[in-house]
Design an enzyme around this catalytic site. Structure first.
Site, PDB file in Angstrom:
ATOM      1  N   TYR A  73      17.913  36.410  44.805  1.00 52.59           N
ATOM      2  CA  TYR A  73      18.472  36.769  43.492  1.00 52.59           C
ATOM      3  C   TYR A  73      18.245  38.249  43.197  1.00 52.59           C
ATOM      4  CZ  TYR A  73      19.972  36.201  38.666  1.00 52.59           C
ATOM      5  OH  TYR A  73      20.658  36.299  37.486  1.00 52.59           O
ATOM      6  N   PHE A 125      47.607  52.319  36.298  1.00 50.05           N
ATOM      7  CA  PHE A 125      47.529  51.082  37.063  1.00 50.05           C
ATOM      8  C   PHE A 125      47.276  49.951  36.065  1.00 50.05           C
ATOM      9  CE2 PHE A 125      45.642  47.620  39.435  1.00 50.05           C
ATOM     10  CZ  PHE A 125      46.703  47.387  40.297  1.00 50.05           C
ATOM     11  N   THR A 126      47.826  48.769  36.373  1.00 54.83           N
ATOM     12  CA  THR A 126      47.846  47.662  35.403  1.00 54.83           C
ATOM     13  C   THR A 126      46.463  47.347  34.811  1.00 54.83           C
ATOM     14  OG1 THR A 126      47.707  46.176  37.305  1.00 54.83           O
ATOM     15  CG2 THR A 126      49.902  46.591  36.413  1.00 54.83           C
ATOM     16  N   ASP A 216      39.648  56.498  40.743  1.00 58.62           N
ATOM     17  CA  ASP A 216      39.887  55.134  41.198  1.00 58.62           C
ATOM     18  C   ASP A 216      39.992  55.280  42.713  1.00 58.62           C
ATOM     19  OD1 ASP A 216      40.930  52.805  42.178  1.00 58.62           O
ATOM     20  OD2 ASP A 216      42.187  52.429  40.431  1.00 58.62           O
ATOM     21  N   LYS A 259      40.289  46.456  49.052  1.00 58.97           N
ATOM     22  CA  LYS A 259      41.298  47.220  49.803  1.00 58.97           C
ATOM     23  C   LYS A 259      40.599  47.975  50.943  1.00 58.97           C
ATOM     24  CE  LYS A 259      43.388  46.452  45.655  1.00 58.97           C
ATOM     25  NZ  LYS A 259      42.702  45.746  44.559  1.00 58.97           N
ATOM     26  N   ARG A 383      57.017  45.685  41.090  1.00 57.59           N
ATOM     27  CA  ARG A 383      56.272  46.761  40.451  1.00 57.59           C
ATOM     28  C   ARG A 383      57.285  47.586  39.673  1.00 57.59           C
ATOM     29  NH1 ARG A 383      50.513  45.818  40.952  1.00 57.59           N
ATOM     30  NH2 ARG A 383      51.365  44.540  39.329  1.00 57.59           N
ATOM     31  N   PHE A 450      52.888  40.232  34.413  1.00 60.23           N
ATOM     32  CA  PHE A 450      53.479  40.028  35.738  1.00 60.23           C
ATOM     33  C   PHE A 450      52.821  38.891  36.499  1.00 60.23           C
ATOM     34  CE2 PHE A 450      49.953  42.074  37.912  1.00 60.23           C
ATOM     35  CZ  PHE A 450      49.438  42.885  36.905  1.00 60.23           C
TER      36      PHE A 450
HETATM   37  O1  PLI Z   1      41.924  43.643  41.914  1.00 61.14           O
HETATM   38  P1  PLI Z   1      40.659  44.381  41.602  1.00 61.14           P
HETATM   39  O2  PLI Z   1      40.108  43.995  40.295  1.00 61.14           O
HETATM   40  O3  PLI Z   1      39.656  44.332  42.686  1.00 61.14           O
HETATM   41  O4  PLI Z   1      41.060  45.940  41.534  1.00 61.14           O
HETATM   42  C1  PLI Z   1      41.857  46.448  40.529  1.00 61.14           C
HETATM   43  C2  PLI Z   1      42.596  47.649  41.027  1.00 61.14           C
HETATM   44  C3  PLI Z   1      42.220  48.891  40.593  1.00 61.14           C
HETATM   45  N1  PLI Z   1      42.876  50.007  41.022  1.00 61.14           N
HETATM   46  C4  PLI Z   1      43.906  49.953  41.888  1.00 61.14           C
HETATM   47  C5  PLI Z   1      44.565  51.222  42.310  1.00 61.14           C
HETATM   48  C6  PLI Z   1      44.324  48.742  42.365  1.00 61.14           C
HETATM   49  O5  PLI Z   1      45.335  48.704  43.242  1.00 61.14           O
HETATM   50  C7  PLI Z   1      43.676  47.524  41.930  1.00 61.14           C
HETATM   51  C8  PLI Z   1      44.114  46.258  42.314  1.00 61.14           C
HETATM   52  N2  PLI Z   1      45.240  46.129  42.970  1.00 61.14           N
HETATM   53  C9  PLI Z   1      45.867  45.021  43.310  1.00 61.14           C
HETATM   54  C10 PLI Z   1      45.362  43.660  43.007  1.00 61.14           C
HETATM   55  C11 PLI Z   1      47.117  45.186  44.030  1.00 61.14           C
HETATM   56  O6  PLI Z   1      47.719  44.176  44.430  1.00 61.14           O
HETATM   57  O7  PLI Z   1      47.538  46.340  44.223  1.00 61.14           O
END
Ligand code: PLI
Length: 459
Positions: A73, A125-126, A216, A259, A383, A450
């Protein structure tokens, strides 16, 4: 004589079977999903290009790390490995783990943004903007104009327009800007990079105004690759050293490890600022968990730590971006309108140019993604106007200039042959584009619509 080609810098050890469905089945699945590709079952998708987020194939070393993960933990060995990896590879002093990128965005936005604040950024970004708005902030787009033009060939279309930033500071005052938000690369511009020179200029200007710069850094390694390829003076430098230099022009970052970091879940907030770090440690326990696990299992942190070292391998990243380009250039060469230059993580079809007979209110990108699925079982993502949502002040749709369908390439998952199938399907649709009809929205949630909005075909 055959040209020498560069193949995948890995070989396949485990496979996951995928299944082609029939066209009538796909018509039914798409209708049941309300013409929203987010609502399809993955088992019904032949080639899933919805996202590159959390869809990477991990290496054998990462899988071994899952077994080796320390699930204590507190004070877990795997947390210490993750902290060390972020410090060594990104160069930041402090790390706060989170369950994914938006967890880090929540921490940063809650700590720094107050009602009446403005947050400049190189395109929205969303989830990032949703957290800024939840905390009473207003996002202001300060990306260069070229980024909004799908066809403009600018090599660093993600660049910040420093004059726009300066104008915002003049209008609202530096005291009302909690931080400059710079995405490297810019997802919604088409995975477009920011140049080192621009990062340097933005840091210099912001430092003079007392405004912190937060990245970011979700796809920062892809950005580093473009700098190595395109910016004078960087061709002989390693991806690892370019990434470190990029990060040195910021005060911290939010990160979706799903990513670049080659894992299925995970994220972090990293910073050199003591006060932000202390506050983030206080807040993370409320939303995520102890500052030494942030909502992650020890095994997830172990896999992310290992992924962080793998992601800066020069051969890996050259192949990754090269594969995106392999698909992109097949389409561009055949005259299909797509965002140029081809970006780092995805090929973005320009639905406005693809379907000029549809107005933006008929959701052309949403519709094109649905047709693509029905045609070949390829799942893509809208998008455009649906992703852009409504303006909280007026309640009206936002009308983004870019109305795109994103064909997002997961890392180390598909072969070029899969991408040939995708290209064939897109080309077939392009030939009969006049027959593609629009959609109307029949269900809309209040935020991040979306993900769950539903549609019906227009007659
Ligand atoms: O999906 P998260 O919460 O791990 O990350 C959010 C996020 C933040 N910044 C950017 C540039 C992204 O591309 C992003 C998440 N992107 C997704 C889920 C995508 O499909 O592009």
């Amino acid at each position: 004589m055959q040209r020498r080609v560069v193949a995948e810098p890995y070989k396949i050890k485990a496979v996951e079977p995928i299944r082609m469905t029939s066209r009538p089945e796909r018509e039914q699945f798409m209708a049941e999903a309300g013409y929203n590709t987010f609502l399809l079952r993955s088992a019904d998708c032949y080639i899933d290009l919805l996202t590159d987020s959390g869809t990477s194939a991990m290496s054998d070393h990462q899988w071994a790390g899952l077994m080796w993960g320390d699930e204590a933990y507190a004070g877990s060995r795997s947390w210490l490995n993750l902290e060390r990896a972020v410090r060594e590879v990104y160069g930041y002093k402090h790390v706060v783990p989170t369950h994914q990128g938006r967890g880090a965005e929540n921490l940063l936005s809650t700590i720094t943004i107050r009602p009446g604040h403005y947050i400049p950024g190189n395109m929205y970004f969303t989830t990032t903007r949703a957290h800024q708005e939840r905390n009473g902030g207003t996002f202001v787009d300060v990306i260069i104009d070229e980024a909004h033009d799908a066809q403009h060939p600018h090599p660093f279309k993600g660049n910040v327009d420093v004059d726009k930033l300066r104008a915002l500071v003049g209008r609202v005052g530096a005291a009302n800007i909690p931080y400059m938000s710079t995405a490297v690369t810019v997802n919604l511009a088409g995975g477009q990079p920011v140049s080192m020179q621009n990062l340097r200029e933005v840091k210099e200007y912001c430092a003079g105004q007392g405004i912190p710069v937060m990245y970011d850094a979700t796809r920062a390694v892809e950005n580093a690759f473009f700098i190595q390829e395109r910016e004078p003076g960087y061709a002989a430098k390693s991806i690892a050293s370019i990434l470190k230099e990029m990060m040195s022009y910021s005060d911290g970052c939010t990160m979706s490890g799903k990513k670049d970091c080659l894992v299925n879940i995970g994220g972090f907030l990293a910073t050199n600022d003591e006060e932000l770090y202390t506050k983030a440690c206080e807040l993370v326990v409320v939303f995520e968990g102890m500052p030494s696990y942030g909502g992650l299992a020890g095994r997830d942190m172990e896999a992310m730590a290992r992924g962080i070292y793998e992601m800066v391998d020069d051969d890996y990243i050259a192949h990754r971006v090269g594969q995106v380009r392999y698909l992109g250039h097949q389409l561009l060469d055949a005259g299909v309108p797509a965002v140029r230059p081809i970006g780092g993580h995805a090929v973005f079809l320009d639905a406005r140019a693809f379907l000029p007979h549809l107005s933006q209110d008929e959701f052309p990108a949403q519709s094109l993604a649905a047709y693509l699925y029905v045609d070949s079982g390829v799942r893509a993502m809208e998008r455009g106007i649906v992703s852009a949502g409504r303006d909280p002040a007026t309640g009206h749709h936002r009308y983004p200039k870019l109305e795109l369908v994103r064909l997002t390439i997961p890392r180390r998952v598909y072969t070029d042959r899969h991408l040939d199938v995708v290209a064939g399907s897109v080309l077939g649709l392009f030939e009969k584009r006049d027959t593609i009809r629009g959609l109307r929205m029949v269900y809309e949630p209040p935020t991040l619509r979306f993900f769950t909005a539903r549609f019906q075909p227009l007659p």
